[in-house]
Design an enzyme around this catalytic site. Structure first.
Site, PDB file in Angstrom:
ATOM      1  CE1 TYR A  55      -3.110  -2.952   0.376  1.00  0.00           C
ATOM      2  CE2 TYR A  55      -4.489  -1.260   1.343  1.00  0.00           C
ATOM      3  CZ  TYR A  55      -4.343  -2.508   0.789  1.00  0.00           C
ATOM      4  OH  TYR A  55      -5.426  -3.315   0.651  1.00  0.00           O
ATOM      5  CG  ASP A  96      -7.739  -3.477   3.023  1.00  0.00           C
ATOM      6  OD1 ASP A  96      -8.820  -3.282   3.591  1.00  0.00           O
ATOM      7  OD2 ASP A  96      -7.441  -2.937   1.950  1.00  0.00           O
ATOM      8  CE  LYS A 119       0.850 -17.622   1.487  1.00  0.00           C
ATOM      9  NZ  LYS A 119       0.237 -18.893   1.830  1.00  0.00           N
ATOM     10  CG  ASP A 142      -2.549 -19.688   3.398  1.00  0.00           C
ATOM     11  OD1 ASP A 142      -1.764 -19.216   4.240  1.00  0.00           O
ATOM     12  OD2 ASP A 142      -2.227 -20.589   2.616  1.00  0.00           O
TER      13      ASP A 142
END
Ligand code: NAP
Length: 408
Positions: free
Chosen positions: A152, A297, A219, A273
């Protein structure tokens, strides 16, 4: 001597809140004026219900978005940012992102210019809001999302642009990277400094509120030097700054047989995930979640959906010097001025603001009264269409009903 009217901040980050503080507000675009009017009524009544006349907020309007543009020619005047900084606390409605004005988003601009590095989103079920979960009451989490870096940061170049081609060439020839021809390129910067201040804030919140765990969401199995580093830096700051009050999951089972001693927060980590599965299947195992910008987000909106949607989800953006409380939804322009939409997101953000000011009795008044109102079936159109037998009321009538349910 004149009584102080501005909130000030001490060097250790604690606040001095006078009894009659000036708090700036940005009304917002679209449905902003409707939900702000409703919110202001509820906040003022809650402060009166909690403290009689001994405390009250003096609201001062500051401009941003369409109203600012119409009056000053600027979307985000410097005075607005200065007022938020000098008043330490502000509350805002949603703002339209002007298209083709060179500004990506006013909301992102406010966060970046004031270095509001932590986006805090509590997610809790309000009975009987329809939810896709079988046991939505098990969801009681607070997401701390890093707000300033990651994908971002806005460092990206379009496919075929001179910049993308030059960077592509550099990556191929100097760094040995294999890239498809003509790729668009985005950069994902993540730093120890920004990760550590975010995770430290999440741990401090868990300790202050007696919550059992902070989960680092990442991740890192794939993106080792950004998300993997986020995880490592998170554990590092837990040791460096909260070593005597935190323990890892390994320590929890090795030393304490799975039961944390009183006053200690367990630091865990989960691959992103997998965490999306876990918050559906075993939500009761998660309380505070600290995550990089993009993960946060996705996760905060997914969690909001699990408890019935964004219309009810509050949020805050915090730096070490300022705090801006805001609705999590947008300006819903088709409902602008109709006195129709649900003001709960901004009302509950206002309750977070009162907590932040140390005015918890007023915040509690709001949460209790809002729950009582919704449970009685008095709701705006968005919930009325989902709750059989509910009584649909306008945005302002909902606020009145919440205000009337205070002190009961
Ligand atoms: P949106 O304004 O959040 O509205 C999308 C839909 O969500 C609405 O049509 C409505 O659904 C529902 N909704 C939103 N707020 C609601 C409320 N208070 N009560 C009941 N229902 C509500 O999203 P958008 O249309 O994508 O965005 C519009 C503008 O808002 C854009 O300019 C965007 O940039 C801006 N935005 C600002 C912020 C911010 O200021 N923080 C955040 C997001 C978007 P139904 O029609 O199904 O009832």
């Amino acid at each position: 001597m004149e009584k102080p009217s501005q909130v000030t901040i001490n060097s250790d980050g604690t606040l001095n809140v006078p009894d009659y503080p000036e708090i700036p507000f940005i009304e917002g675009d679209g449905i902003g004026p409707d939900i702000w009017r409703a919110t202001r009524l509820v906040l003022d009544r809650a402060v009166t219900a909690a403290f009689g006349g001994a405390r009250a907020i003096q609201w001062i309007e500051i401009l941003a978005g369409e109203k600012a543009h119409a009056r000053t020619g600027q979307w985000l005047p410097e005075e607005t940012l200065a007022a938020i900084e000098s008043h330490v606390i502000a509350i805002k409605g949603p703002l339209t992102t002007p298209i083709g004005e060179g500004m990506r988003s006013l909301n992102v601009a406010i966060r970046q210019k004031l270095d509001l590095y932590a986006c805090v989103r509590p997610v809790r079920y309000i009975d009987p809001v329809p939810s896709p979960m079988r046991s939505p009451e098990k969801i009681d989490m607070v997401v701390f999302r890093e707000n300033t870096e990651d994908l971002y940061a806005g460092i990206e170049w379009a496919s075929g642009s001179e910049e993308a081609e030059a960077l592509s060439e550099f990556l191929k020839t100097r760094m040995g990277a294999v890239l498809p021809d003509g790729a668009g390129i985005g950069i994902k910067p993540m730093s120890a400094k920004n990760t550590k201040r975010l995770v430290a804030r999440a741990i401090a919140y868990a300790l202050d509120h007696g919550l059992p765990s902070v989960t680092l969401m990442h991740k890192g199995n794939i993106m080792k030097f950004t998300e993997g580093a986020f995880n490592r830096w998170g554990y590092e700051v837990a040791k460096e700054r909260f070593g005597d009050r935190t323990l890892t999951e390994a320590e929890l089972y090795d030393r304490y047989d799975g039961t944390a001693p009183e006053g200690k927060v367990v630091i865990k980590d989960r691959i992103a995930d997998m965490l999306f599965q876990q918050v559906l299947l075993r939500p009761e195992e998660y309380s505070v979640i600290a995550c990089p910008n993009l993960n946060g987000d996705y996760l905060s909106d997914a969690l909001a959906a699990q408890v019935g949607g964004l219309g009810m989800a509050p949020g805050a953006n915090l730096s070490d010097k300022a705090a801006v409380f805001e609705a999590t939804h947008g300006t819903a322009p088709k409902y602008a001025g109709l006195d129709k939409v649900n003001p709960s997101s901004l009302i509950l953000s206002g309750a977070m603001m009162l907590d932040h000011m140390g005015w918890q009795p007023a915040a509690e008044q709001i949460r209790r009264a809002l729950q009582t109102t919704v449970r009685a079936g008095t709701v705006t159109y968005d919930l009325a269409r989902q709750i059989p037998g509910a009584r649909e009321v306008s945005c302002s009538a909902f606020a009145e009903a919440v205000a009337e349910n205070m002190g009961r």
